[in-house]
Design a protein around this motif. Structure first.
Motif, short mmCIF file in Angstrom:
data_model
loop_
_atom_site.label_atom_id
_atom_site.label_comp_id
_atom_site.label_asym_id
_atom_site.label_seq_id
_atom_site.Cartn_x
_atom_site.Cartn_y
_atom_site.Cartn_z
N GLY A 60 0.83 -1.09 0.11
CA GLY A 60 0.06 -0.04 -0.12
C GLY A 60 0.93 1.33 -0.18
N ALA A 61 0.74 2.01 0.83
CA ALA A 61 1.57 3.22 0.89
C ALA A 61 2.56 3.14 1.99
CB ALA A 61 0.53 4.48 1.71
N GLY A 62 2.76 1.93 2.52
CA GLY A 62 3.81 1.78 3.55
C GLY A 62 5.07 0.94 2.87
N GLU A 63 6.23 1.04 3.37
CA GLU A 63 7.52 0.57 3.07
C GLU A 63 8.18 -0.49 3.90
OE1 GLU A 63 10.63 2.35 0.02
OE2 GLU A 63 10.97 2.98 1.96
N ILE A 64 8.35 -1.60 3.57
CA ILE A 64 9.17 -2.49 4.71
C ILE A 64 10.58 -2.47 4.44
CG2 ILE A 64 9.36 -4.43 5.81
CD1 ILE A 64 6.30 -5.01 5.29
N ARG A 65 11.45 -2.09 5.01
CA ARG A 65 12.74 -1.89 4.56
C ARG A 65 13.51 -2.95 5.34
NH1 ARG A 65 13.83 4.25 6.01
NH2 ARG A 65 13.00 3.48 7.82
N TYR A 66 13.16 -4.27 4.78
CA TYR A 66 13.76 -5.64 5.17
C TYR A 66 15.21 -5.54 4.95
CZ TYR A 66 13.33 -7.56 0.48
OH TYR A 66 13.64 -8.02 -0.91
#
Length: 134
Positions: A60-66
């Motif tokens: 969505g609008a979020g970002e997971i910086r794994y």
């Protein structure tokens, strides 16, 4: 009141703890430099780019910086390996060598497995006759 505080600070435990913190901080700098300046470039030479910070997952609008998590995990594993192989293992070997040199003053009873003096001819727990250790 102030003399009590001075006594507290000069206790062996507080002074030893302060020394341990200072040495720990210096040792941390050495280990981090070894991982950053020696191991990470070796991994980059063998496996390509060692920096995963650009890896992300959009939801969505979020970002997971794994990728940042992977960098932290790899750095932790390398630091743990350095500490284990360069500090823990050599310390265990040296400790085992010194412990083997210490003369045993007690041994186990072969009948009841309780601890008895090495020179004992009878166990105090089960009264079994034992051969004295020389």
């Amino acid at each position: 009141m102030l003399s009590g505080f001075k006594k507290f600070l000069m206790r062996g435990n507080v002074v030893e703890l302060a020394i341990a913190v200072v040495i720990g901080a210096a040792f941390t700098a050495i280990v981090n430099s070894f991982v950053k300046d020696v191991l990470t470039p070796l991994i980059a030479a063998i496996g390509g780019q060692p920096d995963f910070s650009g890896l992300t997952l959009r939801i969505g609008a979020g970002e997971i910086r794994y990728g940042l998590f992977l960098n932290a995990l790899i750095a932790f594993l390398m630091v743990a390996a350095v500490i284990y192989f360069l500090v823990v293992r050599p310390y265990e070997r040296i400790s085992a060598r010194f412990a083997a040199r210490e003369e045993a003053t007690h041994r186990e009873c072969p009948e009841c497995l309780s601890e008895i003096p090495s020179a004992a001819v009878r166990c105090a727990q089960c009264t079994a006759q034992v051969t004295p250790a020389l």
